[in-house]
Design an enzyme around this catalytic site. Structure first.
Site, PDB file in Angstrom:
ATOM      1  N   GLY A  70       0.548  -1.223   0.087  1.00  0.00           N
ATOM      2  CA  GLY A  70      -0.012   0.109   0.351  1.00  0.00           C
ATOM      3  C   GLY A  70       0.913   1.405   0.327  1.00  0.00           C
ATOM      4  O   GLY A  70       0.456   2.580   0.228  1.00  0.00           O
ATOM      5  N   HIS A  71       1.923   0.983  -0.086  1.00  0.00           N
ATOM      6  CA  HIS A  71       3.186   2.657   0.186  1.00  0.00           C
ATOM      7  C   HIS A  71       4.490   2.111  -1.253  1.00  0.00           C
ATOM      8  O   HIS A  71       4.913   1.811  -0.823  1.00  0.00           O
ATOM      9  CB  HIS A  71       3.439   2.394   0.969  1.00  0.00           C
ATOM     10  CG  HIS A  71       4.221   3.612   1.904  1.00  0.00           C
ATOM     11  ND1 HIS A  71       5.468   4.650   1.712  1.00  0.00           N
ATOM     12  CD2 HIS A  71       3.885   5.216   3.239  1.00  0.00           C
ATOM     13  CE1 HIS A  71       5.462   5.446   2.051  1.00  0.00           C
ATOM     14  NE2 HIS A  71       4.794   5.784   3.008  1.00  0.00           N
ATOM     15  N   PHE A  72       4.157   2.707  -2.031  1.00  0.00           N
ATOM     16  CA  PHE A  72       2.431   2.735  -2.403  1.00  0.00           C
ATOM     17  C   PHE A  72       2.917   1.726  -3.555  1.00  0.00           C
ATOM     18  O   PHE A  72       3.525   1.138  -4.343  1.00  0.00           O
ATOM     19  CB  PHE A  72       2.697   3.896  -3.468  1.00  0.00           C
ATOM     20  CG  PHE A  72       2.447   5.504  -3.077  1.00  0.00           C
ATOM     21  CD1 PHE A  72       1.915   6.047  -1.405  1.00  0.00           C
ATOM     22  CD2 PHE A  72       4.428   5.753  -2.199  1.00  0.00           C
ATOM     23  CE1 PHE A  72       1.734   6.730  -0.988  1.00  0.00           C
ATOM     24  CE2 PHE A  72       4.078   6.925  -1.155  1.00  0.00           C
ATOM     25  CZ  PHE A  72       3.182   7.446  -0.871  1.00  0.00           C
ATOM     26  N   LEU A  77       7.493   2.988  -1.305  1.00  0.00           N
ATOM     27  CA  LEU A  77       9.021   3.358  -0.927  1.00  0.00           C
ATOM     28  C   LEU A  77       8.659   2.790   0.432  1.00  0.00           C
ATOM     29  O   LEU A  77       7.420   2.762   0.440  1.00  0.00           O
ATOM     30  CB  LEU A  77       8.466   5.583  -1.459  1.00  0.00           C
ATOM     31  CG  LEU A  77       8.670   6.289  -2.506  1.00  0.00           C
ATOM     32  CD1 LEU A  77       8.126   7.558  -2.384  1.00  0.00           C
ATOM     33  CD2 LEU A  77       9.882   6.145  -2.846  1.00  0.00           C
TER      34      LEU A  77
END
Length: 165
Positions: A70-72, A77
């Site tokens: 989810g990041h990203f 990252l």
């Protein structure tokens, strides 16, 4: 000259050698010192350790880590808070090795002057250097931390900690 019998011991040098100081720690050894486990154990190994002063740790950043979902999704990252946590875990190695503090649980008490200077992405090797600045009453302290990738500064800051029972 007669050979020593089974009850006699050969003469030895009276001076004893000091115990060898451990300067590196494997992943298995880190797990004996820190309470963190997957997916929150963020130090793969300690490559240099100076007792009571500092440690240098490695985190190999891989796409398989759950936070990258989810990041990203389109541009993975490493979250800055996890870089700070990884630096704190390296600092935890310094603390758990201090005399009379073995087995203590250290937690964040504050974070100051943290700056992120470079993105950390899958495939990077994060090299973290954490130096103990001071400790008071064997319960509170401050460390200076740096994280680098390929010799470039990725993050830095001061980490405060507290020993809890």
């Amino acid at each position: 000259m007669k050979a020593p019998t089974s009850t006699e011991q050969p003469a030895t040098n009276e001076a004893t050698t000091p115990p060898e100081i451990k300067t590196t720690f494997t992943s298995e050894e880190i797990q004996k010192l820190l309470p963190h486990r997957y997916p929150f154990l963020l130090v793969d190994k300690i490559i240099d350790y100076t007792p009571g002063k500092q440690a240098v740790g490695i985190k190999n950043v891989t796409i398989n880590e759950p936070h990258f979902t989810g990041h990203f999704p389109d541009r993975p990252l490493m979250p800055g808070v996890l870089i700070v946590e990884a630096m704190a875990q390296v600092g935890g190695i310094v603390m758990t090795q201090l005399p009379n503090l073995e087995g203590g649980l250290f937690v964040f008490a504050g974070i100051d002057k943290v700056r992120f200077r470079r993105q950390v992405v899958p495939g990077d090797q994060l090299v973290m250097t954490v130096e103990l600045l001071w400790i008071k009453q064997r319960r509170f302290g401050k460390m200076q931390a740096r994280a680098e990738v390929d010799g470039q500064l990725a993050a830095e800051g001061e980490l405060m900690f507290s020993l809890i029972n």
